[in-house]
Design a protein around this motif. Sequence first.
Motif, PDB file in Angstrom:
ATOM      1  N   PRO A   1      75.970  -0.370 163.408  1.00 41.71           N
ATOM      2  CA  PRO A   1      76.091  -1.745 162.910  1.00 41.71           C
ATOM      3  C   PRO A   1      74.768  -2.368 162.501  1.00 41.71           C
ATOM      4  CG  PRO A   1      76.530  -1.621 165.276  1.00 41.71           C
ATOM      5  CD  PRO A   1      76.505  -0.220 164.763  1.00 41.71           C
ATOM      6  N   ILE A   2      73.694  -2.042 163.210  1.00 44.64           N
ATOM      7  CA  ILE A   2      72.381  -2.581 162.839  1.00 44.64           C
ATOM      8  C   ILE A   2      71.951  -2.033 161.484  1.00 44.64           C
ATOM      9  CG2 ILE A   2      69.935  -2.658 163.439  1.00 44.64           C
ATOM     10  CD1 ILE A   2      71.506  -4.398 165.253  1.00 44.64           C
ATOM     11  N   LEU A   3      72.096  -0.726 161.285  1.00 43.47           N
ATOM     12  CA  LEU A   3      71.698  -0.119 160.011  1.00 43.47           C
ATOM     13  C   LEU A   3      72.601  -0.575 158.871  1.00 43.47           C
ATOM     14  CD1 LEU A   3      70.782   3.507 161.149  1.00 43.47           C
ATOM     15  CD2 LEU A   3      69.252   1.566 160.714  1.00 43.47           C
ATOM     16  N   ASP A   4      73.905  -0.730 159.139  1.00 43.74           N
ATOM     17  CA  ASP A   4      74.808  -1.258 158.108  1.00 43.74           C
ATOM     18  C   ASP A   4      74.357  -2.651 157.668  1.00 43.74           C
ATOM     19  OD1 ASP A   4      76.355   0.998 158.052  1.00 43.74           O
ATOM     20  OD2 ASP A   4      78.129   0.096 158.963  1.00 43.74           O
ATOM     21  N   LYS A   5      74.028  -3.484 158.629  1.00 44.56           N
ATOM     22  CA  LYS A   5      73.582  -4.852 158.321  1.00 44.56           C
ATOM     23  C   LYS A   5      72.305  -4.831 157.488  1.00 44.56           C
ATOM     24  CE  LYS A   5      71.320  -8.734 160.592  1.00 44.56           C
ATOM     25  NZ  LYS A   5      70.772  -9.224 161.886  1.00 44.56           N
ATOM     26  N   LEU A   6      71.323  -4.045 157.904  1.00 40.64           N
ATOM     27  CA  LEU A   6      70.042  -4.003 157.203  1.00 40.64           C
ATOM     28  C   LEU A   6      70.185  -3.422 155.805  1.00 40.64           C
ATOM     29  CD1 LEU A   6      67.798  -2.799 160.153  1.00 40.64           C
ATOM     30  CD2 LEU A   6      67.993  -5.120 159.232  1.00 40.64           C
ATOM     31  N   LEU A   7      71.019  -2.406 155.674  1.00 37.22           N
ATOM     32  CA  LEU A   7      71.242  -1.819 154.356  1.00 37.22           C
ATOM     33  C   LEU A   7      71.929  -2.825 153.438  1.00 37.22           C
ATOM     34  CD1 LEU A   7      71.060   0.688 152.554  1.00 37.22           C
ATOM     35  CD2 LEU A   7      73.284   1.402 153.461  1.00 37.22           C
ATOM     36  N   GLY A   8      72.916  -3.550 153.972  1.00 36.10           N
ATOM     37  CA  GLY A   8      73.606  -4.558 153.171  1.00 36.10           C
ATOM     38  C   GLY A   8      72.661  -5.654 152.706  1.00 36.10           C
ATOM     39  N   LEU A   9      71.767  -6.125 153.594  1.00 31.96           N
ATOM     40  CA  LEU A   9      70.803  -7.154 153.212  1.00 31.96           C
ATOM     41  C   LEU A   9      69.891  -6.670 152.095  1.00 31.96           C
ATOM     42  CD1 LEU A   9      69.793  -8.569 156.718  1.00 31.96           C
ATOM     43  CD2 LEU A   9      71.094  -9.759 154.945  1.00 31.96           C
ATOM     44  N   ASP A  10      69.381  -5.456 152.239  1.00 34.65           N
ATOM     45  CA  ASP A  10      68.474  -4.919 151.219  1.00 34.65           C
ATOM     46  C   ASP A  10      69.187  -4.722 149.890  1.00 34.65           C
ATOM     47  OD1 ASP A  10      66.363  -4.970 152.918  1.00 34.65           O
ATOM     48  OD2 ASP A  10      66.098  -2.797 153.069  1.00 34.65           O
ATOM     49  N   CYS A  11      70.421  -4.252 149.927  1.00 36.28           N
ATOM     50  CA  CYS A  11      71.135  -3.968 148.678  1.00 36.28           C
ATOM     51  C   CYS A  11      71.598  -5.242 147.987  1.00 36.28           C
ATOM     52  CB  CYS A  11      72.307  -3.015 148.934  1.00 36.28           C
ATOM     53  SG  CYS A  11      71.768  -1.350 149.374  1.00 36.28           S
ATOM     54  N   ARG A  12      71.972  -6.250 148.747  1.00 39.34           N
ATOM     55  CA  ARG A  12      72.307  -7.529 148.122  1.00 39.34           C
ATOM     56  C   ARG A  12      71.073  -8.166 147.490  1.00 39.34           C
ATOM     57  NH1 ARG A  12      76.071  -7.604 152.346  1.00 39.34           N
ATOM     58  NH2 ARG A  12      74.643  -8.563 153.837  1.00 39.34           N
ATOM     59  N   GLN A  13      69.935  -8.032 148.190  1.00 38.41           N
ATOM     60  CA  GLN A  13      68.703  -8.577 147.628  1.00 38.41           C
ATOM     61  C   GLN A  13      68.283  -7.802 146.384  1.00 38.41           C
ATOM     62  OE1 GLN A  13      67.019 -11.458 148.929  1.00 38.41           O
ATOM     63  NE2 GLN A  13      66.340 -11.241 146.807  1.00 38.41           N
ATOM     64  N   ASP A  14      68.422  -6.483 146.433  1.00 42.18           N
ATOM     65  CA  ASP A  14      68.097  -5.662 145.271  1.00 42.18           C
ATOM     66  C   ASP A  14      68.969  -6.055 144.075  1.00 42.18           C
ATOM     67  OD1 ASP A  14      66.986  -3.054 144.000  1.00 42.18           O
ATOM     68  OD2 ASP A  14      69.158  -2.785 143.881  1.00 42.18           O
ATOM     69  N   TYR A  15      70.241  -6.291 144.334  1.00 42.25           N
ATOM     70  CA  TYR A  15      71.159  -6.692 143.266  1.00 42.25           C
ATOM     71  C   TYR A  15      70.749  -8.042 142.683  1.00 42.25           C
ATOM     72  CZ  TYR A  15      75.437  -8.440 141.089  1.00 42.25           C
ATOM     73  OH  TYR A  15      76.333  -8.986 140.210  1.00 42.25           O
ATOM     74  N   LEU A  16      70.480  -9.030 143.552  1.00 41.49           N
ATOM     75  CA  LEU A  16      70.110 -10.351 143.063  1.00 41.49           C
ATOM     76  C   LEU A  16      68.795 -10.339 142.301  1.00 41.49           C
ATOM     77  CD1 LEU A  16      71.070 -12.868 145.897  1.00 41.49           C
ATOM     78  CD2 LEU A  16      71.956 -12.786 143.565  1.00 41.49           C
ATOM     79  N   ASP A  17      67.841  -9.540 142.781  1.00 35.07           N
ATOM     80  CA  ASP A  17      66.542  -9.459 142.100  1.00 35.07           C
ATOM     81  C   ASP A  17      66.686  -8.969 140.666  1.00 35.07           C
ATOM     82  OD1 ASP A  17      65.267 -10.391 144.334  1.00 35.07           O
ATOM     83  OD2 ASP A  17      64.551  -8.416 145.000  1.00 35.07           O
ATOM     84  N   ARG A  18      67.729  -8.208 140.413  1.00 33.49           N
ATOM     85  CA  ARG A  18      67.963  -7.718 139.046  1.00 33.49           C
ATOM     86  C   ARG A  18      68.736  -8.721 138.196  1.00 33.49           C
ATOM     87  NH1 ARG A  18      71.356  -3.736 139.498  1.00 33.49           N
ATOM     88  NH2 ARG A  18      71.470  -3.408 141.757  1.00 33.49           N
ATOM     89  N   GLN A  19      69.161  -9.830 138.806  1.00 32.99           N
ATOM     90  CA  GLN A  19      69.922 -10.849 138.078  1.00 32.99           C
ATOM     91  C   GLN A  19      69.094 -12.109 137.815  1.00 32.99           C
ATOM     92  OE1 GLN A  19      72.646  -9.283 137.277  1.00 32.99           O
ATOM     93  NE2 GLN A  19      72.232  -7.745 138.864  1.00 32.99           N
ATOM     94  N   ALA A  20      68.381 -12.576 138.837  1.00 31.23           N
ATOM     95  CA  ALA A  20      67.617 -13.822 138.709  1.00 31.23           C
ATOM     96  C   ALA A  20      66.596 -13.902 139.831  1.00 31.23           C
ATOM     97  CB  ALA A  20      68.548 -15.031 138.762  1.00 31.23           C
ATOM     98  N   THR A  21      65.601 -14.786 139.662  1.00 30.86           N
ATOM     99  CA  THR A  21      64.629 -15.028 140.726  1.00 30.86           C
ATOM    100  C   THR A  21      64.730 -16.490 141.149  1.00 30.86           C
ATOM    101  OG1 THR A  21      62.846 -15.586 139.165  1.00 30.86           O
ATOM    102  CG2 THR A  21      63.056 -13.270 139.845  1.00 30.86           C
ATOM    103  N   PHE A  22      64.403 -16.734 142.423  1.00 27.18           N
ATOM    104  CA  PHE A  22      64.462 -18.078 143.010  1.00 27.18           C
ATOM    105  C   PHE A  22      63.143 -18.281 143.749  1.00 27.18           C
ATOM    106  CE2 PHE A  22      68.589 -16.157 142.685  1.00 27.18           C
ATOM    107  CZ  PHE A  22      69.382 -17.139 142.103  1.00 27.18           C
ATOM    108  N   SER A  23      62.321 -19.190 143.244  1.00 24.66           N
ATOM    109  CA  SER A  23      60.976 -19.344 143.798  1.00 24.66           C
ATOM    110  C   SER A  23      60.552 -20.805 143.745  1.00 24.66           C
ATOM    111  CB  SER A  23      59.993 -18.470 143.010  1.00 24.66           C
ATOM    112  OG  SER A  23      60.000 -18.838 141.638  1.00 24.66           O
ATOM    113  N   PHE A  24      59.361 -21.082 144.263  1.00 28.45           N
ATOM    114  CA  PHE A  24      58.799 -22.425 144.217  1.00 28.45           C
ATOM    115  C   PHE A  24      57.951 -22.601 142.968  1.00 28.45           C
ATOM    116  CE2 PHE A  24      59.327 -22.011 148.908  1.00 28.45           C
ATOM    117  CZ  PHE A  24      60.143 -23.119 149.102  1.00 28.45           C
ATOM    118  N   GLY A  25      57.885 -23.861 142.483  1.00 26.29           N
ATOM    119  CA  GLY A  25      57.021 -24.206 141.362  1.00 26.29           C
ATOM    120  C   GLY A  25      55.722 -24.834 141.846  1.00 26.29           C
TER     121      GLY A  25
END
Length: 312
Positions: free
Chosen positions: A162-186
Motif C-alpha cells: 500500500p505504501i508503494l502503491d500510494k507513492l507510485l500513484g502520487l508520482d504518476c499523477r504529478q507526471d501526468y499533470l506536469d505534461r498538461q500544465a504548470t502551477f506556480s507563483f508569480g
Amino acid sequence: MTVSLHAVSALASPDMRRRILLAAGAAVILAGGVLLVVNRDTATEQPVKEQPVTMRVALTQSRVDEVRRTVAIAMNNDGPAPITVEQAELQAPSFTGVGPIRVDAPLPAGGLRVDVPVAFGTGICAGDELAPRSAASHVAMRVRTADGRVHDVRLALPEHDPILDKLLGLDCRQDYLDRQATFSFGPWTQRPGGRVAGSVVIKRVGFTGTITLREFAGSILLQVLPAPLGARTPKPYAVLRPGTDELTIPIVVDADRCTPHVLAEIKKPYVFPTYVSLDGGEVLYTELRISDADRAAFKPVVDACAKRNVVS
C-alpha cells in the motif's frame, strides 16, 4: 532400503529418529551440522537446513519521510539471538533504483522493531495511468549474526504494497499533470505587517481543453489566499479556457496561522496543496511549484512570525 530423511526429521525425538533409522538398517550420525545417513546400499550426506536469521519487514512513512522522499523499512528480529543489519536495499521495480545503503542497525532478539530510512527513487509511469499498481518488491539486507558470520537476506513485501502503491500513484499523477500544465507563483511585492503580495500562475503545457484550478491552500505555516476577497473568494478560483495559454490569480501570503507550536513542529513549511481538474474530470492533487525566489520572498514573513512568538 531407502530411508526418507524428511519423514525421519519430522519426528519429535532425536533418539526416536536414531532408533527408526537403525531398525531400517541404517545408522545416523549428527556432527558439525551435517546429518550422515548410512543404509545397506549407500552412504549419503545431507546438510541440516539452517535458519540463522528470522526476520520480518514492512514499509512505513512519516511526515519527515514524505518531505525527504524516503520510506522506513521496519525490521523485526524474530530469532533467538541478536543480529546487526549492515546493508539494506529497497528493491522496487516500479521505481528508479537507488541501490543499497550501508547501515548499522542492531536488532535484539524478541521481535523489537527498528526502522531504517531508505530512498525509494522516482515512480516509473506508463502513459497516462493515474492509479497504477506497484510491482512485486523486496527488501534485501546483509545481516551479521552473533557468531560473526554475514548472511544475505531477501524478504518479500506484500503484493501491491500500500505504501508503494500510494507513492507510485502520487508520482504518476504529478507526471501526468506536469505534461498538461504548470502551477506556480508569480513575482512578489513586500507589504507592511509581514505580508507579501504575488500571484498564482497557470500555464498551459500540453492540454488543450479547460483547466480548472478549484482551490489552493497555504502550508502549515503560511496562509495563501486569493486577493482581494481572501477566504470569501468563491470556488473554483480560476478557469483557463481553450485558446488561452496563461492565467494569473492575485494572492496575499501571510503568517497569521503562525504559532509557537507550529514553529516547533513544522515539517513542511513550503508545501502548498492545489486541486485541479481537466475538462471537468477527476479532481487531481498537485502542489504549487516553489523556486529560490519564492523562498526568499517568504523569509520576511517567516521572520516576522518568529519575532512575534519570541518568549520574553
